[in-house]
Design a protein around this motif. Structure first.
Motif, mmCIF file in Angstrom:
data_model
loop_
_atom_site.group_PDB
_atom_site.id
_atom_site.type_symbol
_atom_site.label_atom_id
_atom_site.label_comp_id
_atom_site.label_asym_id
_atom_site.label_seq_id
_atom_site.Cartn_x
_atom_site.Cartn_y
_atom_site.Cartn_z
ATOM 1 N N HIS A 161 0.850 -1.189 0.000
ATOM 2 C CA HIS A 161 0.000 0.000 0.000
ATOM 3 C C HIS A 161 0.883 1.235 0.000
ATOM 4 O O HIS A 161 1.838 1.337 0.791
ATOM 5 N N ASN B 43 -7.047 -8.094 -7.401
ATOM 6 C CA ASN B 43 -8.032 -7.020 -7.221
ATOM 7 C C ASN B 43 -9.461 -7.548 -7.264
ATOM 8 O O ASN B 43 -10.355 -6.987 -6.630
ATOM 9 N N ALA C 47 -10.078 -8.898 -3.827
ATOM 10 C CA ALA C 47 -10.276 -7.790 -2.883
ATOM 11 C C ALA C 47 -11.689 -7.220 -2.975
ATOM 12 O O ALA C 47 -12.277 -6.846 -1.949
ATOM 13 N N ASP D 30 0.146 -10.377 -1.974
ATOM 14 C CA ASP D 30 -0.670 -9.255 -2.447
ATOM 15 C C ASP D 30 -2.151 -9.479 -2.174
ATOM 16 O O ASP D 30 -2.897 -8.535 -1.904
ATOM 17 N N THR E 289 -4.251 -6.739 -0.033
ATOM 18 C CA THR E 289 -5.337 -6.072 -0.759
ATOM 19 C C THR E 289 -6.697 -6.543 -0.283
ATOM 20 O O THR E 289 -7.669 -5.784 -0.323
ATOM 21 N N SER F 146 -6.968 -0.429 0.483
ATOM 22 C CA SER F 146 -7.196 -0.926 -0.870
ATOM 23 C C SER F 146 -8.484 -0.339 -1.435
ATOM 24 O O SER F 146 -9.567 -0.532 -0.878
ATOM 25 N N TRP G 227 -10.909 -3.110 -2.163
ATOM 26 C CA TRP G 227 -11.598 -3.557 -0.951
ATOM 27 C C TRP G 227 -12.696 -2.561 -0.573
ATOM 28 O O TRP G 227 -13.816 -2.956 -0.243
#
Length: 337
Positions: free
Chosen positions: A144, A197, A200, A249, A253, A259, A262
């Motif tokens: 982050h 991603n 997340a 990761d 995330t 994130s 998230w």
């Protein structure tokens, strides 16, 4: 040894990486398409839309003119949204062709291009010919920007098919709080970087719905299995998904409000529409576009990705989140491995 490095993209991650490279003794130029952001960085040494309460190095210079930012750069770091990589790379190519420079290219963007399903290194290789670059390296891992800004301990991966190029990137970034490992599995690192991603978004949605740690751990673990399956279909090294770019990761995330993916999932879980979430975020939510690309890739390649499919149905087909969860839970029983 100090270098002239051009960092393209002044969002949270791009600007903090630029500041880190400056701290490490390099001459760094930071490019942004937004003149107001450039003015703020150069006069106030802040970037408040992206990183609050942080003061950037006074020797870090921002530019709105791409050619100025690239002047004499021996290394170029791309940290723009995936959807902008091809366009920006095309502009960089024009400058490099004019100046006859041949810099090392690095990218820290995490996504898959829509429609073409290209990874970012593939886009760079297509847009910037070999005579205008010396190498391409991927920089990825659990990181982050907000934590790096606080000089929290951070470990990531530099991946390239050229080990010397990966070591060059390692040397540029390493310091007492930022450690870089080398990796030759570009495919695995990029697929993990993009698809985490999606996971997340899912863990954020579970949080928004009020589910606990058991549910989030389950989703991250089985989500990682999906990412590994898709990566394996392209020839990625399975070990990569157990490393920093993979499980590392996904943890960072999929568990943190830092994130944006998230946070987007959390808002979806609390009942907001996708349009509302995108409007409220004010930054690119890479996982939304990546979900579509991954879903279509999985169908094309015959890879089983039920979590990705469920998140796709929520984002693009209007399926109710609790129904998507129920359908996942009631799938036929199977072996874990």
């Amino acid at each position: 040894m100090s270098e002239k490095i051009a960092v393209l993209g002044a969002g949270s991650w791009g600007s903090i990486l630029a500041n880190l490279l400056d701290e490490n003794g390099n001459q760094v130029s930071l490019w942004s398409y937004n003149p107001k952001q450039v003015e703020e960085l150069n006069t106030k040494h802040t970037n408040t839309h992206y990183i609050k309460d942080f003061t950037y190095s006074e020797t870090l210079i921002a530019y709105a003119d791409l050619k100025e930012a690239l002047t004499d750069a021996t290394t170029i770091l791309f940290v723009v949204p995936t959807k902008a990589v091809r366009s920006v790379a095309g502009q960089v190519k024009a400058v490099l062709a004019e100046t006859h420079a041949k810099p090392a290219l690095i990218h820290a963007s995490k996504g898959i291009e829509q429609d073409t399903y290209k990874r970012v290194s593939e886009i760079l290789a297509e847009e910037i010919p070999a005579e205008n670059r010396s190498s391409i390296t991927v920089l990825s891992g659990p990181s982050h920007a907000e934590d790096v800004a606080k000089r929290d301990i951070t470990l990531i991966t530099a991946a390239s098919t050229d080990l010397d190029a990966a070591k060059h990137v390692q040397n540029l970034f390493m310091n007492h709080y930022f450690r870089v490992y080398t990796n030759s599995d570009v495919i695995g690192v990029e697929i993990a970087a993009a698809l985490k991603n999606i996971i997340a978004l899912g863990t954020g949605a579970l949080h928004g719905l009020g589910y606990g740690d058991n549910a989030k751990a389950a989703l991250m673990t089985r989500g990682l299995a999906e990412v590994s399956r898709l990566g394996g279909s392209f020839g990625a090294n399975p070990q990569t998904f157990m490393g920093l770019a993979g499980v590392g990761d996904i943890i960072v995330t999929g568990t943190s409000s830092n994130s944006r993916n998230w946070r987007a999932g959390d808002q979806l879980g609390k009942g907001k529409s996708l349009d509302e979430v995108i409007k409220n975020m004010g930054m690119v939510i890479e996982g939304v576009a990546t979900t579509k690309a991954a879903y279509e890739l999985a169908k094309q390649r015959g890879v089983d990705m039920p979590i990705t499919e469920a998140i796709y149905q929520v984002l693009y087909e209007g399926k109710e989140i609790r129904q998507a969860i129920s359908d996942l839970m009631q799938r036929e029983g199977r072996s874990e491995f």
